[in-house]
Scaffold this motif. Sequence first.
Motif, PDB file in Angstrom:
ATOM      1  N   PRO C 188       0.842  -1.197   0.000  1.00  0.00           N
ATOM      2  CA  PRO C 188       0.000   0.000   0.000  1.00  0.00           C
ATOM      3  C   PRO C 188       0.879   1.249   0.000  1.00  0.00           C
ATOM      4  O   PRO C 188       2.036   1.195   0.404  1.00  0.00           O
ATOM      5  CB  PRO C 188      -0.778  -0.116   1.309  1.00  0.00           C
ATOM      6  CG  PRO C 188       0.017  -1.026   2.170  1.00  0.00           C
ATOM      7  CD  PRO C 188       0.813  -1.926   1.270  1.00  0.00           C
ATOM      8  N   GLY C 189       0.304   2.353  -0.499  1.00  0.00           N
ATOM      9  CA  GLY C 189       1.015   3.632  -0.404  1.00  0.00           C
ATOM     10  C   GLY C 189       1.634   4.121  -1.696  1.00  0.00           C
ATOM     11  O   GLY C 189       2.171   5.220  -1.734  1.00  0.00           O
ATOM     12  N   LEU C 190       1.525   3.353  -2.787  1.00  0.00           N
ATOM     13  CA  LEU C 190       2.092   3.815  -4.056  1.00  0.00           C
ATOM     14  C   LEU C 190       1.095   4.699  -4.799  1.00  0.00           C
ATOM     15  O   LEU C 190      -0.087   4.374  -4.882  1.00  0.00           O
ATOM     16  CB  LEU C 190       2.486   2.631  -4.945  1.00  0.00           C
ATOM     17  CG  LEU C 190       3.487   1.640  -4.373  1.00  0.00           C
ATOM     18  CD1 LEU C 190       3.944   0.670  -5.457  1.00  0.00           C
ATOM     19  CD2 LEU C 190       4.680   2.346  -3.763  1.00  0.00           C
ATOM     20  N   GLY C 191       1.572   5.777  -5.394  1.00  0.00           N
ATOM     21  CA  GLY C 191       0.708   6.694  -6.137  1.00  0.00           C
ATOM     22  C   GLY C 191       0.658   8.038  -5.455  1.00  0.00           C
ATOM     23  O   GLY C 191       0.788   8.138  -4.238  1.00  0.00           O
ATOM     24  N   GLU C 192       0.468   9.080  -6.255  1.00  0.00           N
ATOM     25  CA  GLU C 192       0.430  10.427  -5.713  1.00  0.00           C
ATOM     26  C   GLU C 192      -1.023  10.859  -5.540  1.00  0.00           C
ATOM     27  O   GLU C 192      -1.901  10.410  -6.262  1.00  0.00           O
ATOM     28  CB  GLU C 192       1.174  11.386  -6.640  1.00  0.00           C
ATOM     29  CG  GLU C 192       2.657  11.040  -6.780  1.00  0.00           C
ATOM     30  CD  GLU C 192       3.370  10.946  -5.440  1.00  0.00           C
ATOM     31  OE1 GLU C 192       3.164  11.844  -4.613  1.00  0.00           O
ATOM     32  OE2 GLU C 192       4.103   9.966  -5.203  1.00  0.00           O
ATOM     33  N   PRO C 193      -1.295  11.742  -4.584  1.00  0.00           N
ATOM     34  CA  PRO C 193      -2.692  11.989  -4.205  1.00  0.00           C
ATOM     35  C   PRO C 193      -3.505  12.859  -5.160  1.00  0.00           C
ATOM     36  O   PRO C 193      -4.715  12.700  -5.227  1.00  0.00           O
ATOM     37  CB  PRO C 193      -2.564  12.658  -2.841  1.00  0.00           C
ATOM     38  CG  PRO C 193      -1.200  13.251  -2.829  1.00  0.00           C
ATOM     39  CD  PRO C 193      -0.344  12.377  -3.686  1.00  0.00           C
ATOM     40  N   LEU C 194      -2.894  13.790  -5.904  1.00  0.00           N
ATOM     41  CA  LEU C 194      -3.697  14.656  -6.785  1.00  0.00           C
ATOM     42  C   LEU C 194      -3.365  14.316  -8.234  1.00  0.00           C
ATOM     43  O   LEU C 194      -4.002  13.450  -8.817  1.00  0.00           O
ATOM     44  CB  LEU C 194      -3.451  16.132  -6.462  1.00  0.00           C
ATOM     45  CG  LEU C 194      -3.836  16.571  -5.042  1.00  0.00           C
ATOM     46  CD1 LEU C 194      -3.691  18.075  -4.889  1.00  0.00           C
ATOM     47  CD2 LEU C 194      -5.262  16.177  -4.705  1.00  0.00           C
ATOM     48  N   PHE C 195      -2.419  14.978  -8.856  1.00  0.00           N
ATOM     49  CA  PHE C 195      -1.919  14.488 -10.130  1.00  0.00           C
ATOM     50  C   PHE C 195      -1.008  13.307  -9.824  1.00  0.00           C
ATOM     51  O   PHE C 195      -0.464  13.195  -8.734  1.00  0.00           O
ATOM     52  CB  PHE C 195      -1.135  15.572 -10.863  1.00  0.00           C
ATOM     53  CG  PHE C 195      -2.000  16.735 -11.220  1.00  0.00           C
ATOM     54  CD1 PHE C 195      -2.915  16.637 -12.251  1.00  0.00           C
ATOM     55  CD2 PHE C 195      -1.940  17.906 -10.489  1.00  0.00           C
ATOM     56  CE1 PHE C 195      -3.739  17.695 -12.559  1.00  0.00           C
ATOM     57  CE2 PHE C 195      -2.778  18.966 -10.791  1.00  0.00           C
ATOM     58  CZ  PHE C 195      -3.671  18.868 -11.823  1.00  0.00           C
ATOM     59  N   GLY C 196      -0.846  12.458 -10.810  1.00  0.00           N
ATOM     60  CA  GLY C 196       0.046  11.328 -10.596  1.00  0.00           C
ATOM     61  C   GLY C 196      -0.587  10.215  -9.783  1.00  0.00           C
ATOM     62  O   GLY C 196       0.123   9.393  -9.204  1.00  0.00           O
ATOM     63  N   LYS C 197      -1.918  10.185  -9.703  1.00  0.00           N
ATOM     64  CA  LYS C 197      -2.584   9.053  -9.065  1.00  0.00           C
ATOM     65  C   LYS C 197      -2.132   7.762  -9.748  1.00  0.00           C
ATOM     66  O   LYS C 197      -1.886   7.748 -10.966  1.00  0.00           O
ATOM     67  CB  LYS C 197      -4.096   9.204  -9.204  1.00  0.00           C
ATOM     68  CG  LYS C 197      -4.719  10.266  -8.293  1.00  0.00           C
ATOM     69  CD  LYS C 197      -6.251  10.304  -8.450  1.00  0.00           C
ATOM     70  CE  LYS C 197      -6.931  10.948  -7.264  1.00  0.00           C
ATOM     71  NZ  LYS C 197      -7.006  12.415  -7.328  1.00  0.00           N
ATOM     72  N   LEU C 198      -2.055   6.687  -9.000  1.00  0.00           N
ATOM     73  CA  LEU C 198      -1.608   5.415  -9.566  1.00  0.00           C
ATOM     74  C   LEU C 198      -2.389   5.083 -10.836  1.00  0.00           C
ATOM     75  O   LEU C 198      -1.806   4.780 -11.881  1.00  0.00           O
ATOM     76  CB  LEU C 198      -1.763   4.294  -8.536  1.00  0.00           C
ATOM     77  CG  LEU C 198      -1.069   2.966  -8.854  1.00  0.00           C
ATOM     78  CD1 LEU C 198      -0.856   2.166  -7.581  1.00  0.00           C
ATOM     79  CD2 LEU C 198      -1.796   2.121  -9.873  1.00  0.00           C
ATOM     80  N   HIS C 199      -3.721   5.129 -10.763  1.00  0.00           N
ATOM     81  CA  HIS C 199      -4.504   4.703 -11.933  1.00  0.00           C
ATOM     82  C   HIS C 199      -4.465   5.746 -13.051  1.00  0.00           C
ATOM     83  O   HIS C 199      -4.660   5.405 -14.212  1.00  0.00           O
ATOM     84  CB  HIS C 199      -5.946   4.364 -11.551  1.00  0.00           C
ATOM     85  CG  HIS C 199      -6.694   5.513 -10.953  1.00  0.00           C
ATOM     86  ND1 HIS C 199      -6.537   5.919  -9.655  1.00  0.00           N
ATOM     87  CD2 HIS C 199      -7.619   6.344 -11.477  1.00  0.00           C
ATOM     88  CE1 HIS C 199      -7.333   6.942  -9.405  1.00  0.00           C
ATOM     89  NE2 HIS C 199      -8.004   7.227 -10.498  1.00  0.00           N
ATOM     90  N   ALA C 200      -4.169   7.004 -12.720  1.00  0.00           N
ATOM     91  CA  ALA C 200      -4.058   8.026 -13.773  1.00  0.00           C
ATOM     92  C   ALA C 200      -2.745   7.848 -14.540  1.00  0.00           C
ATOM     93  O   ALA C 200      -2.707   7.985 -15.768  1.00  0.00           O
ATOM     94  CB  ALA C 200      -4.168   9.420 -13.163  1.00  0.00           C
ATOM     95  N   GLN C 201      -1.679   7.524 -13.816  1.00  0.00           N
ATOM     96  CA  GLN C 201      -0.409   7.262 -14.500  1.00  0.00           C
ATOM     97  C   GLN C 201      -0.503   5.976 -15.316  1.00  0.00           C
ATOM     98  O   GLN C 201       0.046   5.894 -16.423  1.00  0.00           O
ATOM     99  CB  GLN C 201       0.733   7.156 -13.489  1.00  0.00           C
ATOM    100  CG  GLN C 201       1.033   8.491 -12.803  1.00  0.00           C
ATOM    101  CD  GLN C 201       2.428   8.536 -12.183  1.00  0.00           C
ATOM    102  OE1 GLN C 201       3.371   7.986 -12.721  1.00  0.00           O
ATOM    103  NE2 GLN C 201       2.547   9.208 -11.055  1.00  0.00           N
TER     104      GLN C 201
END
Lengths: 332, 332, 332, 332
Positions: C188-201
């Motif tokens: 858990p914990g991978l991905g950025e909270p605003l831009f750069g969300k795991l599923h957005a990347q």
Amino acid sequence: LALSVPEVQHHLNRRRPGQSQLTTPRTEADEIELLSGVYQGVTTGAPIAFLLRNRDARPSDYDSLAHSFRPGHADLTYALKYQHRDPTGGGRSSARATAPWVAAGAIARQFLAKQFPSFQCLAWVSQVESLAMPTDAYPETEAEVEASPTRCPHPETAQRMETLIGQAANEGDTLGAVVSGRIAGLPPGLGEPLFGKLHAQLGHALLSINACKGFEVGSGFGGATRKGSQHNDPLSFSDGRFAHVKNDAGGVLGGISTGAPVTFRCAFKPVSTLRLPQQTVDQAGNPITLQARGRHDPCVAPRAVPIVEAMACLVVADLALAQRASAPLLPL
Amino acid sequence: LALSVPEVQHHLNRRRPGQSQLTTPRTEADEIELLSGVYQGVTTGAPIAFLLRNRDARPSDYDSLAHSFRPGHADLTYALKYQHRDPTGGGRSSARATAPWVAAGAIARQFLAKQFPSFQCLAWVSQVESLAMPTDAYPETEAEVEASPTRCPHPETAQRMETLIGQAANEGDTLGAVVSGRIAGLPPGLGEPLFGKLHAQLGHALLSINACKGFEVGSGFGGATRKGSQHNDPLSFSDGRFAHVKNDAGGVLGGISTGAPVTFRCAFKPVSTLRLPQQTVDQAGNPITLQARGRHDPCVAPRAVPIVEAMACLVVADLALAQRASAPLLPL
Amino acid sequence: LALSVPEVQHHLNRRRPGQSQLTTPRTEADEIELLSGVYQGVTTGAPIAFLLRNRDARPSDYDSLAHSFRPGHADLTYALKYQHRDPTGGGRSSARATAPWVAAGAIARQFLAKQFPSFQCLAWVSQVESLAMPTDAYPETEAEVEASPTRCPHPETAQRMETLIGQAANEGDTLGAVVSGRIAGLPPGLGEPLFGKLHAQLGHALLSINACKGFEVGSGFGGATRKGSQHNDPLSFSDGRFAHVKNDAGGVLGGISTGAPVTFRCAFKPVSTLRLPQQTVDQAGNPITLQARGRHDPCVAPRAVPIVEAMACLVVADLALAQRASAPLLPL
Amino acid sequence: LALSVPEVQHHLNRRRPGQSQLTTPRTEADEIELLSGVYQGVTTGAPIAFLLRNRDARPSDYDSLAHSFRPGHADLTYALKYQHRDPTGGGRSSARATAPWVAAGAIARQFLAKQFPSFQCLAWVSQVESLAMPTDAYPETEAEVEASPTRCPHPETAQRMETLIGQAANEGDTLGAVVSGRIAGLPPGLGEPLFGKLHAQLGHALLSINACKGFEVGSGFGGATRKGSQHNDPLSFSDGRFAHVKNDAGGVLGGISTGAPVTFRCAFKPVSTLRLPQQTVDQAGNPITLQARGRHDPCVAPRAVPIVEAMACLVVADLALAQRASAPLLPL
């Protein structure tokens, strides 16, 4: 990170105008208002946003300048780049734009102090015009720097600098200077090997400060006058650690920190705004004589000291985070 | 862009070793192989990839070094950063890594020459050890620079430099030097106002070159010894254009190009690899005497000249593209 | 990282043409040549450069296309964007440009496998035209995916897909498809909270694959037809760890990995190059009938499987490195 | 750019809560305070900073949540990532964080409208739960979208949606939905060919919006069920311009705009916060029943419409600036 806001304010206070006879009498409280990123005194991982409002902007000081291009200033280049002028004080080319850098640097410094227990970043005025303190001397503490309004830690030189700056102020003239810096307590391994070398990033950051025209690390331009057999720092080994016998490299080899203190110097040109009359042209191209009425520093160096420290802290904090990404991954 | 590959090869040839008595006898053809981005002699908009293969790598030259840390080299810092050693020549901290920069810079130069008809970027050796050419002199053409193997365009100084470098080579020693540069024909408006100032980006790029320990723009460290009333460059106006009466600013105000030539100087420390014996320690920490057998330059500056030019061209090409994005949008 | 080059080659072989009746008979060895970044089988920290040369390019296949704009292809948009055409195969809009992505992804996968012992990234063909395998089924191993040339791990569906694709090939037509994916073993914990969300990347990376027109994570478009009371995944707690009772979120909440498998689906349009005649216009605007002679896939999905896996591995490897920079700093 | 602040405020008002019976009764004025970058109504080239202060934060609404992890929310993943909780409303995972995106998008929209006279970017609610408007219908004007509180421009469907959302609200439940979008008036040539494809950047931006779980461009997942002979958009030529006879591609080929409208759809999961009781665990891992008292939307889609438009405008404005850097350089 448990963030001390008073420590941030402390460094803002070191930068703000009106601190002594040697600086502009303009007064800006530069009180920091935190907007985000800190909850119950601890950083949350969200961006830390803060606001420093202009309180003492006196646009009337700039009235006479609105239609001229001040020599040595960015008035002309901004007008050509943006095809647009905003002549009021507090513009982007004003030294005031460095206040948020000082606040950001003070946050980076707290991060670094936590990571590296013996971390220390100090800058000081080592030269004003041609008057320089001894090259091998450096301050051990911030108190030594703050002891004189010149921020020169060598008392005898400091006193002579004070006289020199006072004279220039009386004449309506300004003086160039050199600010030296020293970052101690860094681990080896910080800095990228090709682009992004530690001293190249430091150079970019320090050359970004208003009026900074030169940067050197370690022996710098002096090293250009030396032979390899004198310049190389021999290695030694004791207590299971490698070290260098001297530090002409300035703590960086191949762009990567050696573990020795990173030492550097920044050249500042004399402040461009003078009370002495200057010949120039107005926006229409007509010759005019310009004579500043605004409140400006006779020598930028004393107030540049906290800015230099802030930029240096920001650079090494970035490099420490980047290095952490490269180190062996731990269980999350 | 109609790309001239021979022009790219020309600059690679200026950098490669084995050009004269003053440089290492190692020979590398440095012949460029284009892999992508050019079709029928014209760039397609795809990235331009190229390959410069190592032909004359002699790993045996490095055998004796595999277990020691050479003073003044990045051996130790690479080992500490990456926890891993690749002792063969042609590593990342080798000056050989600058060959692709020279090729890239030669492509950027062609782009700039097309955009700005009077564009010119020249560098030259202005000082070796303490022997300097007159500060106000500069070359008008590349031919003046190439006239001497020292790449100093001042014939009398060049001849004395040649002697000086030859002596150091005979003694197995090496010499520091200063390379100066001048970028003419740039429009005003290039450079970003806070971070990304023209001279800060230039500083970052030039401090990235192996052995470069200092950078200054315009008056630089000399400017720190001046008064504002002497240093400011007054403006003039004629034929509908603003200009500066002199150029102590070095073509940059507030981080943005003024339209005057951008002038700068880079300090290079003496080459670290010596044929003279040096005291140091091996990887196990035992004291050893090191004596290089490899083929190395007694003074890095002559070969640094095309590298300095290349980096300068890359920086201003980037800034020209960035500025184009900000200019009024035209119908696509 | 001890790098296995045969493993990289294995994934390149999965992507390359000529593997079965269902794919183009063009043959490309796609043999990887490592240029830098690996010494004695271990990555050095330097960039890993490699080369995959085109061996079987047959520009003559493209002769008839040089003066026309193929419907559904990037011919027209490249011509308009770059004002320039390079009509030979192997151009940037060719699926061949994905081969280096597969190699890079295979390196990222080895890094991830070392960091996260239960890491697994699998993709598979879950739908061809309207023929879909059961939505709750997924493969446990790569072998289940590789068992059929369709790369559908559900044997019954796979056989029917094979027939369907064969028919389309015979008719000179092509078919759209859906590729599904599942990344297990992430912390858990991978991905950025605003831009750069795991599923957005992940979406950005997968929509970058040729012919991919849609991306969804977890319940995706199906989730749009649901109620909150059905959709929310309740939490449970056992053995000192939080978990979710089901996984409609697809392993991501607020853009950050939950520790449950990241599940996603990608829509691929039918291949644009047909042997069936198509009405279009040539570069001069004259109506023409186009009929491809080149060697092309009737359905892109089977060969897209290793590309989807590679892009997914690259994204999560990036995020793992970024997260490592944020974790508590350890003594360097 | 002459910037209309009322236009920015107009879009902020479209997003803010309390607009209708269908949205949360929380009220936030969302009044924009410009801090920098605009002088006398015109952008200066400096960054445009603005502030939207929280006025109606009621932390007490969140008291009961401070020690639990709400299903479907980012509470757990933030806690695991940052090892720290800030339970008050207005946190980073709150939809409130999209307000500045709407303001930024409204500025980008004005830039685009000036560059491309026929530019138009509209989004609308095309589906709530399983109730969808006709797929080939789309609004011509913002007024058609704003005519219903559902922001569905198809009056008959809008009325049924309103009933559906009202029912869910009464039941304390929430509904998923689809928001469609259309960007018209773009020139061909926007978007990068490999990474940074127009639809990949758009996908990244839209998947960054809270609760968005899927994105498709043009035919999207529907295209996966088609044959190439049906799907390809034939080209035509008239009045000296190339065009496509239909637009299943959704205005993008090879990641680059064709000049046809860019059409896309976004899947939104049902809002996670319910007034219905939900089983979950608290921070200590004990089973609890959670029942929200806060003020939340029964369906996120109507308020998502201005956010979708804003993100789309930001993406194409970036691409327009990037393309401008690539176009032939003009005299500066």
